[in-house]
Design a protein around this motif. Structure first.
Motif, PDB file in Angstrom:
ATOM      1  N   ASN A 134      27.954  70.111  12.102  1.00 19.52           N
ATOM      2  CA  ASN A 134      27.810  70.836  13.375  1.00 19.52           C
ATOM      3  C   ASN A 134      28.510  72.194  13.397  1.00 19.52           C
ATOM      4  OD1 ASN A 134      26.276  68.714  14.754  1.00 19.52           O
ATOM      5  ND2 ASN A 134      28.199  67.563  14.651  1.00 19.52           N
ATOM      6  N   LYS A 135      28.784  72.763  12.237  1.00 18.96           N
ATOM      7  CA  LYS A 135      29.321  74.118  12.149  1.00 18.96           C
ATOM      8  C   LYS A 135      28.381  74.941  11.282  1.00 18.96           C
ATOM      9  CE  LYS A 135      33.649  74.995  11.725  1.00 18.96           C
ATOM     10  NZ  LYS A 135      35.068  75.057  11.252  1.00 18.96           N
ATOM     11  N   PRO A 136      28.139  76.206  11.630  1.00 18.27           N
ATOM     12  CA  PRO A 136      27.189  77.025  10.875  1.00 18.27           C
ATOM     13  C   PRO A 136      27.800  77.613   9.601  1.00 18.27           C
ATOM     14  CG  PRO A 136      28.034  78.279  12.721  1.00 18.27           C
ATOM     15  CD  PRO A 136      28.643  76.914  12.837  1.00 18.27           C
ATOM     16  N   ILE A 157      24.390  71.393   9.128  1.00 17.63           N
ATOM     17  CA  ILE A 157      24.052  69.994   8.918  1.00 17.63           C
ATOM     18  C   ILE A 157      24.578  69.235  10.132  1.00 17.63           C
ATOM     19  CG2 ILE A 157      24.360  67.955   7.466  1.00 17.63           C
ATOM     20  CD1 ILE A 157      24.698  69.812   5.083  1.00 17.63           C
ATOM     21  N   THR A 158      23.675  68.693  10.924  1.00 14.30           N
ATOM     22  CA  THR A 158      24.084  68.031  12.168  1.00 14.30           C
ATOM     23  C   THR A 158      24.275  66.529  11.997  1.00 14.30           C
ATOM     24  OG1 THR A 158      21.774  67.804  12.850  1.00 14.30           O
ATOM     25  CG2 THR A 158      22.953  69.772  13.588  1.00 14.30           C
ATOM     26  N   ILE A 166      20.239  65.591   8.739  1.00 14.50           N
ATOM     27  CA  ILE A 166      19.458  66.525   9.549  1.00 14.50           C
ATOM     28  C   ILE A 166      20.042  67.911   9.333  1.00 14.50           C
ATOM     29  CG2 ILE A 166      18.719  67.183  11.862  1.00 14.50           C
ATOM     30  CD1 ILE A 166      18.980  64.264  12.684  1.00 14.50           C
ATOM     31  N   ILE A 167      19.194  68.854   8.941  1.00 11.31           N
ATOM     32  CA  ILE A 167      19.646  70.204   8.628  1.00 11.31           C
ATOM     33  C   ILE A 167      18.825  71.215   9.423  1.00 11.31           C
ATOM     34  CG2 ILE A 167      18.201  70.192   6.538  1.00 11.31           C
ATOM     35  CD1 ILE A 167      20.197  72.179   5.296  1.00 11.31           C
ATOM     36  N   ARG A 168      19.525  72.132  10.072  1.00 11.08           N
ATOM     37  CA  ARG A 168      18.897  73.247  10.790  1.00 11.08           C
ATOM     38  C   ARG A 168      19.183  74.508   9.970  1.00 11.08           C
ATOM     39  NH1 ARG A 168      21.306  75.855  16.391  1.00 11.08           N
ATOM     40  NH2 ARG A 168      19.761  77.541  16.643  1.00 11.08           N
ATOM     41  N   THR A 180      15.010  69.946   9.977  1.00 11.13           N
ATOM     42  CA  THR A 180      14.355  68.956   9.133  1.00 11.13           C
ATOM     43  C   THR A 180      15.214  67.708   9.010  1.00 11.13           C
ATOM     44  OG1 THR A 180      13.189  70.655   7.856  1.00 11.13           O
ATOM     45  CG2 THR A 180      13.459  68.504   6.817  1.00 11.13           C
ATOM     46  N   THR A 181      14.586  66.565   9.105  1.00 14.05           N
ATOM     47  CA  THR A 181      15.254  65.284   8.872  1.00 14.05           C
ATOM     48  C   THR A 181      14.928  64.803   7.465  1.00 14.05           C
ATOM     49  OG1 THR A 181      15.152  64.679  11.211  1.00 14.05           O
ATOM     50  CG2 THR A 181      15.483  62.888   9.627  1.00 14.05           C
ATOM     51  N   ILE A 182      15.959  64.492   6.703  1.00  5.38           N
ATOM     52  CA  ILE A 182      15.811  64.078   5.313  1.00  5.38           C
ATOM     53  C   ILE A 182      16.159  62.596   5.218  1.00  5.38           C
ATOM     54  CG2 ILE A 182      16.636  64.443   2.956  1.00  5.38           C
ATOM     55  CD1 ILE A 182      17.423  67.330   3.984  1.00  5.38           C
ATOM     56  N   GLU A 183      15.167  61.775   4.941  1.00  2.92           N
ATOM     57  CA  GLU A 183      15.383  60.334   4.820  1.00  2.92           C
ATOM     58  C   GLU A 183      15.969  60.019   3.442  1.00  2.92           C
ATOM     59  OE1 GLU A 183      15.016  58.419   7.334  1.00  2.92           O
ATOM     60  OE2 GLU A 183      13.964  59.850   8.645  1.00  2.92           O
TER      61      GLU A 183
END
Length: 362
Positions: A134-136, A157-158, A166-168, A180-183
């Protein structure tokens, strides 16, 4: 991404190192008696521009060759975040704490953090340098096969749980923003921020991988104060070849030499004692199933690493001494022991083609 599987060459050492051909989707049978087990050869086509990596599964006799530059970040169930050291991917900590405030000027003056060349999963840039959820941050996308810089992305990375990450991310100017959600599955899941997709990199089963890694030459810039000029007199990062054990915790390795040479240190001085040794000084034939347990095994990823070769002076000539007097042992997931030694790094005048001999101990 296409995976190229080739046969591990079933040739004795007297076979010409580069005359052996491979065929698709085949494995090397293991003879029943140790005295009948032939040495086999592998030439790993990493290439002189480090375009590929080669995974080796000793038990099935299979190699898998994949492209280096298809991903930037990888995630596993244990929360480890790898960056692609094979294409000089780095992480940067901007001063801005707001994702939208990060722009092209944000990169100036920042320190670049790379995964450790040892392949220790506790020493990846993310896990070692106190990067947080949660930090850029800024992602240096590394270089392509022509050594051209691929630019940057800003990212957060949230989530990085056992089941998903989950990565923004977006371009530094805010364009092309994606979430994007990475399974996750077994092993690492590899992600391309350039193409916003996961990619297939490693096979399901493997023992070692011959690959490019980013190595630091010279001093770290933070130790030089105002005199530091990144990439000029400090923080010079280059690609080099390394051999890494599978870090799943069950593959182990050991290094072995004759006692007379155990204290010899690698050096680029051509007349140094270690650079006068040849394959005749190897203890390879002396390692047997009866005495292999006398070696000190470790799960350290770089137990083989770059121990088997060293560049000689003058460096501009690109001449490497292959330390064929050193033997290595790999204990695979099934508990089998294999001894190996490296024979060459050059093919047709080009570096990037490590060749090694290996043999099952039984």
């Amino acid at each position: 991404m296409k995976l190229f599987k080739t046969t591990i060459f079933s040739s004795i050492l007297l076979c010409s190192l580069f005359a052996c051909e491979s065929s698709d989707e085949t494995t090397t049978p293991t003879p029943p008696d140790d005295e009948n087990v032939e040495s086999k050869l592998i030439t790993a086509d990493i290439t002189s521009n480090f375009s590929h990596q080669v995974f080796v599964d000793f038990n099935t006799g299979t190699t898998t060759r994949t492209e280096t530059n298809t991903w930037e970040l990888a995630f596993n169930k244990e929360g480890v975040v790898q960056s692609n050291t094979g294409k000089k991917v780095a992480l940067l900590m901007p001063t801005e704490t707001d994702f939208d405030a990060i722009n092209e000027a944000s990169v100036s003056g920042l320190q670049y953090f790379y995964d450790d060349e040892s392949a220790d999963l506790t020493l990846t840039a993310w896990n070692r340098e106190n990067f947080e959820l949660n930090k850029p941050y800024i992602l240096d996308l590394g270089i392509n096969e022509l050594a051209k810089a691929l630019g940057f992305k800003k990212f957060i990375i949230t989530e990085n749980s056992a089941s998903q990450s989950i990565i923004r991310f977006a371009d530094l100017d805010g364009q092309n923003e994606q979430t994007t959600t990475i399974e996750k599955g077994n092993g690492f899941v590899y992600f391309s921020a350039i193409n916003n997709q996961t990619v297939e990199v490693e096979p399901a089963n493997w023992d070692i991988v011959l690959k490019p890694v980013t190595v630091r030459t010279g001093a770290p810039c933070f130790t030089m104060g105002p005199a530091a000029v990144p990439g000029v007199n400090c923080d010079i990062m280059r690609l080099n070849t390394s051999v890494i054990l599978n870090q799943n915790g069950s593959v182990k390795g050991a290094k072995s030499t004759k006692a007379d040479f155990a204290d010899y240190e690698a050096t680029d001085e051509t007349d140094a004692p270690i650079n006068q040794l040849t394959i005749e000084d190897s203890n390879f034939e002396e390692i047997t199933a009866d005495n292999v347990g006398n070696n000190e095994f470790t799960t350290k990823g770089d137990v083989i690493g770059k121990e088997w070769f060293h560049i000689l002076q003058p460096h501009r000539d690109g001449v490497y001494k292959v330390y064929s007097h050193i033997s290595f042992i790999v204990n695979d997931e099934e508990g089998n022991n294999y001894k190996l030694r490296f024979l060459a790094y050059t093919k047709d005048g080009q570096n990037g083609y490590p060749t090694f001999e290996y043999k099952l101990l039984q």
